[in-house]
Design a protein around this motif. Structure first.
Motif, short mmCIF file in Angstrom:
data_model
loop_
_atom_site.label_atom_id
_atom_site.label_comp_id
_atom_site.label_asym_id
_atom_site.label_seq_id
_atom_site.Cartn_x
_atom_site.Cartn_y
_atom_site.Cartn_z
N ALA A 183 44.32 46.86 46.58
CA ALA A 183 44.97 45.59 46.86
C ALA A 183 46.20 45.75 47.75
CB ALA A 183 45.36 44.91 45.55
N LEU A 184 46.89 46.86 47.67
CA LEU A 184 48.06 47.07 48.52
C LEU A 184 47.71 46.99 49.99
CD1 LEU A 184 49.99 49.88 46.60
CD2 LEU A 184 50.63 47.47 46.83
N TYR A 185 46.45 47.28 50.33
CA TYR A 185 46.00 47.20 51.72
C TYR A 185 45.22 45.91 52.00
CZ TYR A 185 47.40 52.07 52.10
OH TYR A 185 48.13 53.23 52.12
N ASP A 186 44.40 45.49 51.02
CA ASP A 186 43.53 44.35 51.25
C ASP A 186 44.15 43.01 50.88
OD1 ASP A 186 41.61 46.19 52.00
OD2 ASP A 186 40.66 46.25 50.02
N ASP A 187 44.99 43.00 49.84
CA ASP A 187 45.57 41.74 49.37
C ASP A 187 46.84 42.04 48.59
OD1 ASP A 187 46.10 39.19 48.55
OD2 ASP A 187 44.30 38.95 47.31
N PRO A 188 47.90 42.48 49.27
CA PRO A 188 49.13 42.83 48.55
C PRO A 188 49.74 41.67 47.78
CG PRO A 188 49.50 42.78 50.93
CD PRO A 188 48.02 42.70 50.72
N GLY A 189 49.44 40.44 48.23
CA GLY A 189 49.96 39.30 47.49
C GLY A 189 49.44 39.22 46.07
N LEU A 190 48.23 39.75 45.85
CA LEU A 190 47.67 39.79 44.49
C LEU A 190 48.54 40.63 43.58
CD1 LEU A 190 45.37 39.25 42.45
CD2 LEU A 190 44.16 41.21 43.45
N VAL A 191 48.98 41.79 44.08
CA VAL A 191 49.85 42.65 43.30
C VAL A 191 51.18 41.96 43.02
CG1 VAL A 191 51.05 44.88 43.25
CG2 VAL A 191 48.77 44.71 44.27
N SER A 192 51.71 41.29 44.02
CA SER A 192 52.99 40.60 43.85
C SER A 192 52.89 39.49 42.81
CB SER A 192 53.46 40.02 45.19
OG SER A 192 53.71 41.05 46.12
N GLU A 193 51.77 38.79 42.78
CA GLU A 193 51.57 37.73 41.79
C GLU A 193 51.52 38.31 40.37
OE1 GLU A 193 51.20 34.15 41.76
OE2 GLU A 193 52.45 34.67 43.47
N VAL A 194 50.85 39.44 40.22
CA VAL A 194 50.78 40.07 38.90
C VAL A 194 52.17 40.55 38.46
CG1 VAL A 194 49.80 42.01 37.59
CG2 VAL A 194 48.35 40.67 39.13
N CYS A 195 52.94 41.08 39.40
CA CYS A 195 54.31 41.47 39.08
C CYS A 195 55.15 40.28 38.64
CB CYS A 195 54.96 42.16 40.28
SG CYS A 195 54.32 43.81 40.64
N ARG A 196 54.91 39.13 39.27
CA ARG A 196 55.63 37.92 38.86
C ARG A 196 55.26 37.51 37.44
NH1 ARG A 196 54.38 33.12 37.95
NH2 ARG A 196 52.28 33.34 38.82
N ILE A 197 53.96 37.59 37.12
CA ILE A 197 53.50 37.28 35.76
C ILE A 197 54.22 38.17 34.76
CG2 ILE A 197 51.52 37.51 34.21
CD1 ILE A 197 49.77 36.55 36.58
N SER A 198 54.32 39.45 35.09
CA SER A 198 55.00 40.40 34.20
C SER A 198 56.45 40.01 33.99
CB SER A 198 54.91 41.81 34.79
OG SER A 198 55.61 42.73 33.98
#
Length: 354
Positions: A163-178
């Motif tokens: 995801a860091l290459y294909d969709d980094p925003g997905l990782v950022s959203e999960v970090c926000r949830i956390s």
């Protein structure tokens, strides 16, 4: 000094009356030997009793939901926690089991995902029970997760890497949830009586950091710094746990409000003397007693020598808390655990009084 004062004095880089003692109590046989029974599930009162039996000055009591809450069993040894992560129990995994499947692997999964509610009744029950018992004024230390740790538990390391290459925003959203969950968790933990809060955020393996500095600085440092800033604003110190070789990240972490760094893993090249020289005036240092070699395989005499060495290096001027470089796990003989903290208490007191 009383235990809480001793612990917090060291965290604030002061010199207490002796080197404080702490560890993560991750061994059921230890409980059985010291307090007469195995707890079954990690709980506040038993953790306090075990910590006091070892003469500790602080005890870790995670917020309810740290690694799941009210698990749903799918098989005898497999369960799904409230975050949706599936775990498998093993004889040596207590109290934190290993994830085997993850709820968020795609944007579609994220769209359907509903995170747990940190305000549910009972979340702070173990903290309150530990607070209200006869606890000899031990420092109650809340447990929260950093955003990368939550992302790992919700996505898995492989999915994060893609995801860091294909969709980094997905990782950022999960970090926000956390952060949404664990900010509230920290607030409630402090309200219930915790005098410091752990942020668990493993950043390294035994040989190096898990992510490039570019990726770390862009995607993981900002939400972590945000969580740390929030916990600090609650008026308590932030204790940062990160296993592995984390040297590449230390200059960035030093710019945050983190008060203490743990566990300084010896087998990952985290040299205590270097840490004291470079960061001893910035952070309280916690740990560095080898839980991979000396504690599980050494003699009590070798354990004692390593404890004395660590105190000689890191205790001058204050700002050091004695602990293993991970936890008191099942592979460590009871005799070595007892020796570690007996020597730590005696030598750590004499060190400051000499």
């Amino acid at each position: 000094m009383k235990r809480k004062e001793r612990f917090l004095t060291a965290v604030k880089l002061g010199q207490p009356d002796r080197v404080p003692l702490f560890d993560f109590l991750f061994q059921e046989p230890l409980y059985e030997a010291l307090i007469g029974h195995r707890p079954g599930s990690y709980n506040g009162p038993d953790a306090v009793r075990c910590a006091l039996a070892l003469d500790h000055d602080g005890v870790w009591i995670p917020f309810g939901g740290f690694t799941g809450y009210k698990p749903k069993y799918l098989a005898e040894d497999i369960y799904q926690d409230e975050w949706g992560t599936i775990y498998q129990k093993t004889p040596s995994s207590w109290p934190i089991d290993a994830p085997v499947d993850y709820p968020i692997k795609s944007r579609a999964d994220l769209a359907r995902y509903r995170p747990p509610d940190p305000t549910l009744p009972g979340r702070t029950a173990e903290i309150i029970a530990a607070r209200d018992m006869d606890n000899d004024d031990i420092a109650l230390l809340g447990g929260t997760q950093g955003p990368l740790t939550t992302a790992w538990l919700l996505m898995g390391y492989e999915n994060i890497s893609y995801a860091l290459y294909d969709d980094p925003g997905l990782v950022s959203e999960v970090c926000r949830i956390s952060n949404d969950f664990f900010k509230e968790a920290a607030r409630r933990a402090v309200e219930a009586g915790c005098v410091a809060v752990w942020v668990s955020e493993d950043l390294g393996s035994s040989s190096g950091g898990l992510f490039s500095l570019e990726h770390y600085r862009r995607y993981f440092l900002p939400p972590c710094a945000e969580l740390v800033e929030y916990v600090h604003s609650l008026g308590v110190p932030v204790l940062f746990h990160s296993c592995g070789h984390i040297k590449p990240y230390l200059p960035d972490l030093a710019q945050t409000k983190i008060a203490a760094v743990h566990p300084l893993q010896r087998t990952a090249g985290m040299d205590l003397r270097t840490m004291k020289e470079q960061y001893g005036k910035r952070w309280c240092l916690i740990g560095n007693i080898d839980s991979s070699r000396t504690l599980p395989y050494g003699t009590p005499e070798e354990v004692a020598a390593e404890v004395q060495e660590a105190i000689d290096i890191a205790a001058p001027g204050g700002g050091y808390i004695l602990a293993s470089d991970h936890s008191l796990h099942d592979g460590i003989p009871l005799a070595n655990i007892v020796e570690m903290f007996h020597v730590g208490a005696e030598y750590g007191r004499a060190f400051y009084q000499s």
